[in-house]
Design a protein around this motif. Structure first.
Motif, PDB file in Angstrom:
ATOM      1  N   MET A   1      86.529  -0.814  -7.082  1.00 28.92           N
ATOM      2  CA  MET A   1      86.285  -1.625  -6.749  1.00 28.92           C
ATOM      3  C   MET A   1      86.604  -3.278  -7.761  1.00 28.92           C
ATOM      4  O   MET A   1      86.080  -2.837  -9.000  1.00 28.92           O
ATOM      5  CB  MET A   1      85.479  -2.135  -5.642  1.00 28.92           C
ATOM      6  N   SER A   2      88.355  -3.726  -7.969  1.00 30.17           N
ATOM      7  CA  SER A   2      88.319  -4.707  -8.551  1.00 30.17           C
ATOM      8  C   SER A   2      86.956  -5.739  -9.252  1.00 30.17           C
ATOM      9  O   SER A   2      86.598  -6.179  -8.107  1.00 30.17           O
ATOM     10  CB  SER A   2      89.567  -5.122  -8.647  1.00 30.17           C
ATOM     11  N   ARG A   3      87.427  -5.999 -10.206  1.00 28.81           N
ATOM     12  CA  ARG A   3      86.254  -7.707  -9.980  1.00 28.81           C
ATOM     13  C   ARG A   3      86.984  -8.922 -10.452  1.00 28.81           C
ATOM     14  O   ARG A   3      88.275  -8.855 -10.817  1.00 28.81           O
ATOM     15  CB  ARG A   3      85.710  -7.093 -11.201  1.00 28.81           C
ATOM     16  N   LYS A   4      86.572  -9.587  -9.165  1.00 29.09           N
ATOM     17  CA  LYS A   4      87.195 -11.301  -9.489  1.00 29.09           C
ATOM     18  C   LYS A   4      86.431 -11.812 -10.854  1.00 29.09           C
ATOM     19  O   LYS A   4      85.765 -12.081 -11.153  1.00 29.09           O
ATOM     20  CB  LYS A   4      86.945 -12.160  -7.522  1.00 29.09           C
ATOM     21  N   ILE A   5      87.780 -12.653 -10.932  1.00 31.53           N
ATOM     22  CA  ILE A   5      88.578 -13.337 -12.272  1.00 31.53           C
ATOM     23  C   ILE A   5      88.283 -14.378 -12.285  1.00 31.53           C
ATOM     24  O   ILE A   5      89.586 -14.795 -11.583  1.00 31.53           O
ATOM     25  CB  ILE A   5      89.151 -12.118 -13.339  1.00 31.53           C
ATOM     26  N   ILE A   6      87.383 -15.248 -12.349  1.00 31.28           N
ATOM     27  CA  ILE A   6      88.008 -17.010 -12.135  1.00 31.28           C
ATOM     28  C   ILE A   6      89.010 -17.645 -13.579  1.00 31.28           C
ATOM     29  O   ILE A   6      88.826 -17.024 -14.574  1.00 31.28           O
ATOM     30  CB  ILE A   6      86.504 -17.647 -12.258  1.00 31.28           C
ATOM     31  N   LEU A   7      89.959 -18.418 -13.291  1.00 35.27           N
ATOM     32  CA  LEU A   7      91.031 -18.317 -14.081  1.00 35.27           C
ATOM     33  C   LEU A   7      90.945 -19.621 -13.690  1.00 35.27           C
ATOM     34  O   LEU A   7      91.834 -20.693 -12.950  1.00 35.27           O
ATOM     35  CB  LEU A   7      92.244 -17.620 -13.236  1.00 35.27           C
ATOM     36  N   THR A   8      90.807 -20.381 -15.026  1.00 35.77           N
ATOM     37  CA  THR A   8      90.363 -22.221 -15.166  1.00 35.77           C
ATOM     38  C   THR A   8      92.222 -21.672 -15.675  1.00 35.77           C
ATOM     39  O   THR A   8      92.195 -21.596 -16.842  1.00 35.77           O
ATOM     40  CB  THR A   8      89.219 -22.286 -16.110  1.00 35.77           C
ATOM     41  N   CYS A   9      92.963 -23.593 -14.915  1.00 33.01           N
ATOM     42  CA  CYS A   9      93.764 -23.759 -16.522  1.00 33.01           C
ATOM     43  C   CYS A   9      92.866 -25.467 -16.531  1.00 33.01           C
ATOM     44  O   CYS A   9      93.185 -26.041 -15.693  1.00 33.01           O
ATOM     45  CB  CYS A   9      94.924 -23.863 -15.362  1.00 33.01           C
ATOM     46  N   ALA A  10      93.064 -25.342 -17.854  1.00 33.07           N
ATOM     47  CA  ALA A  10      93.019 -26.757 -18.274  1.00 33.07           C
ATOM     48  C   ALA A  10      93.452 -27.275 -19.090  1.00 33.07           C
ATOM     49  O   ALA A  10      94.745 -27.531 -19.435  1.00 33.07           O
ATOM     50  CB  ALA A  10      92.098 -26.485 -20.015  1.00 33.07           C
ATOM     51  N   GLU A 277      91.776  -5.833 -12.529  1.00 34.44           N
ATOM     52  CA  GLU A 277      91.224  -6.561 -12.421  1.00 34.44           C
ATOM     53  C   GLU A 277      92.548  -7.537 -11.083  1.00 34.44           C
ATOM     54  O   GLU A 277      93.347  -7.648 -11.348  1.00 34.44           O
ATOM     55  CB  GLU A 277      90.197  -7.720 -13.168  1.00 34.44           C
ATOM     56  N   ALA A 278      91.301  -8.748 -11.293  1.00 34.16           N
ATOM     57  CA  ALA A 278      92.068  -9.107  -9.099  1.00 34.16           C
ATOM     58  C   ALA A 278      91.373 -10.852  -9.650  1.00 34.16           C
ATOM     59  O   ALA A 278      90.549 -10.866 -10.161  1.00 34.16           O
ATOM     60  CB  ALA A 278      91.548  -8.726  -8.286  1.00 34.16           C
ATOM     61  N   VAL A 279      92.740 -11.962  -9.747  1.00 35.93           N
ATOM     62  CA  VAL A 279      91.782 -13.213 -10.000  1.00 35.93           C
ATOM     63  C   VAL A 279      91.162 -13.906  -8.740  1.00 35.93           C
ATOM     64  O   VAL A 279      91.900 -13.384  -7.611  1.00 35.93           O
ATOM     65  CB  VAL A 279      93.552 -14.494 -10.078  1.00 35.93           C
ATOM     66  N   ALA A 280      90.329 -14.523  -8.600  1.00 33.45           N
ATOM     67  CA  ALA A 280      89.421 -15.072  -7.552  1.00 33.45           C
ATOM     68  C   ALA A 280      90.238 -16.686  -7.175  1.00 33.45           C
ATOM     69  O   ALA A 280      90.767 -17.156  -7.952  1.00 33.45           O
ATOM     70  CB  ALA A 280      87.845 -15.639  -8.523  1.00 33.45           C
ATOM     71  N   THR A 281      90.429 -16.239  -5.533  1.00 28.87           N
ATOM     72  CA  THR A 281      90.953 -17.213  -4.957  1.00 28.87           C
ATOM     73  C   THR A 281      89.536 -18.539  -5.557  1.00 28.87           C
ATOM     74  O   THR A 281      88.139 -18.235  -5.448  1.00 28.87           O
ATOM     75  CB  THR A 281      91.052 -17.320  -3.652  1.00 28.87           C
TER      76      THR A 281
END
Length: 298
Positions: A1-10, A277-281
């Motif tokens: 199962m893929s891990r959810k990755i928090i993607l921040t945009c600065a 992996e997958a980007v977290a909503t």
């Protein structure tokens, strides 16, 4: 199962970048529009500075933050809002007369750096975990242990999640002390900032060492500036962290091609996907970080 990755945009930062790229947003309308575009491109979190509309320089004006947050809140997206609380720590000294402050100094107390956080109660705000010789010249970023403890205590009272900005290993040491002292609500959230002169260099071995210094249960992100930004997405994911991209830290999609915030988010998303992996909503990011959507006023 893929891990959810928090993607921040600065989105914009406070650096002297507006003259280097036409894509760097300045006005509240522009910053909010970039936040919305980044969220549509897949950003879980938008990290917000504001700028003086006339000069383009970084600002602490609460009204500007209020307008950006309002515009994003009225849009069709719902990213996690992360407001910087790092402004107000700049000290520029005269090398021959160090007690004299020079132009460019913007130095206020730790609590005065939180005025917009007090009013707007974002889900996340940053806290820069130590002082630093900031690049060449005579500029110092000032954030003392007393300031940090006072600021962290107030942020906790407000129910806002502090993103602890770490620019070297000594700052990480002190952040861990604040966690041990109970000043940071679990799970602690660390941002490992690499490549900023003269903090921690963008060295994969050093990042690995810093990750091993984190306390059990910590959530962490790392970013690197300039041409290292997108390759650092993979570096961070492979070591078990989350990621950050955006025009605050890098102006280019690739050599010679200037980027928008949305393009950087899209590229980061492709890298994350390529690693399985997958980007977290935004709501998945809220669950991971145990965020309080309605932070109480203390």
């Amino acid at each position: 199962m893929s891990r959810k990755i928090i993607l921040t945009c600065a989105l914009t930062g406070a650096g002297d970048t507006t003259s280097k790229s036409e894509h760097v947003p300045v006005t509240p309308d522009q910053i909010a529009a970039d936040a919305i575009a980044a969220a549509r491109a897949g950003a879980s979190v938008v990290h917000i500075h504001v700028r003086d509309e006339a000069t383009g320089r970084g600002s602490r004006d609460v009204a500007l933050y209020r307008e950006v947050v309002r515009l994003v809140g009225e849009s069709d997206v719902d990213p996690v809002i992360n407001l910087t609380a790092g402004m107000g720590g700049d000290l520029v000294v005269d090398p021959s007369e160090p007690t004299r402050r020079l132009e460019g100094t913007d130095l206020v107390s730790g609590l005065d750096r939180l005025l917009h956080v007090e009013e707007l109660l974002p889900e996340i705000c940053t806290i820069d975990c130590g002082s630093l010789n900031f690049g060449e010249g005579s500029q110092i970023y000032v954030s003392t242990p007393d300031m940090l403890r006072e600021g962290a205590s107030r942020i906790k009272e407000l129910g806002v999640k502090p993103e602890m900005e770490i620019f070297d290993t000594g700052q990480l040491w002190f952040a861990n002390v604040m966690v041990a002292e109970g000043l940071i609500a679990p799970p602690p959230m660390y941002q490992l900032c690499m490549g900023i002169p003269y903090g921690a260099p963008a060295n994969p071995g050093l990042l690995d060492a810093m990750v091993h210094m984190l306390p059990e249960g910590a959530e962490w992100t790392s970013f690197a500036i300039g041409r290292d930004q997108l390759r650092w997405v993979a570096q961070s994911v492979l070591l078990g962290g989350h990621v950050r991209v955006g025009l605050e830290d890098n102006l280019y999609l690739r050599k010679g091609i200037k980027a928008t915030n949305a393009q950087l988010v899209e590229e980061a998303g492709r890298i994350i996907d390529s690693l399985g992996e997958a980007v977290a909503t935004p709501d998945e990011a809220r669950d991971i970080l145990q965020l309080d959507r309605k932070a109480p006023t203390a």
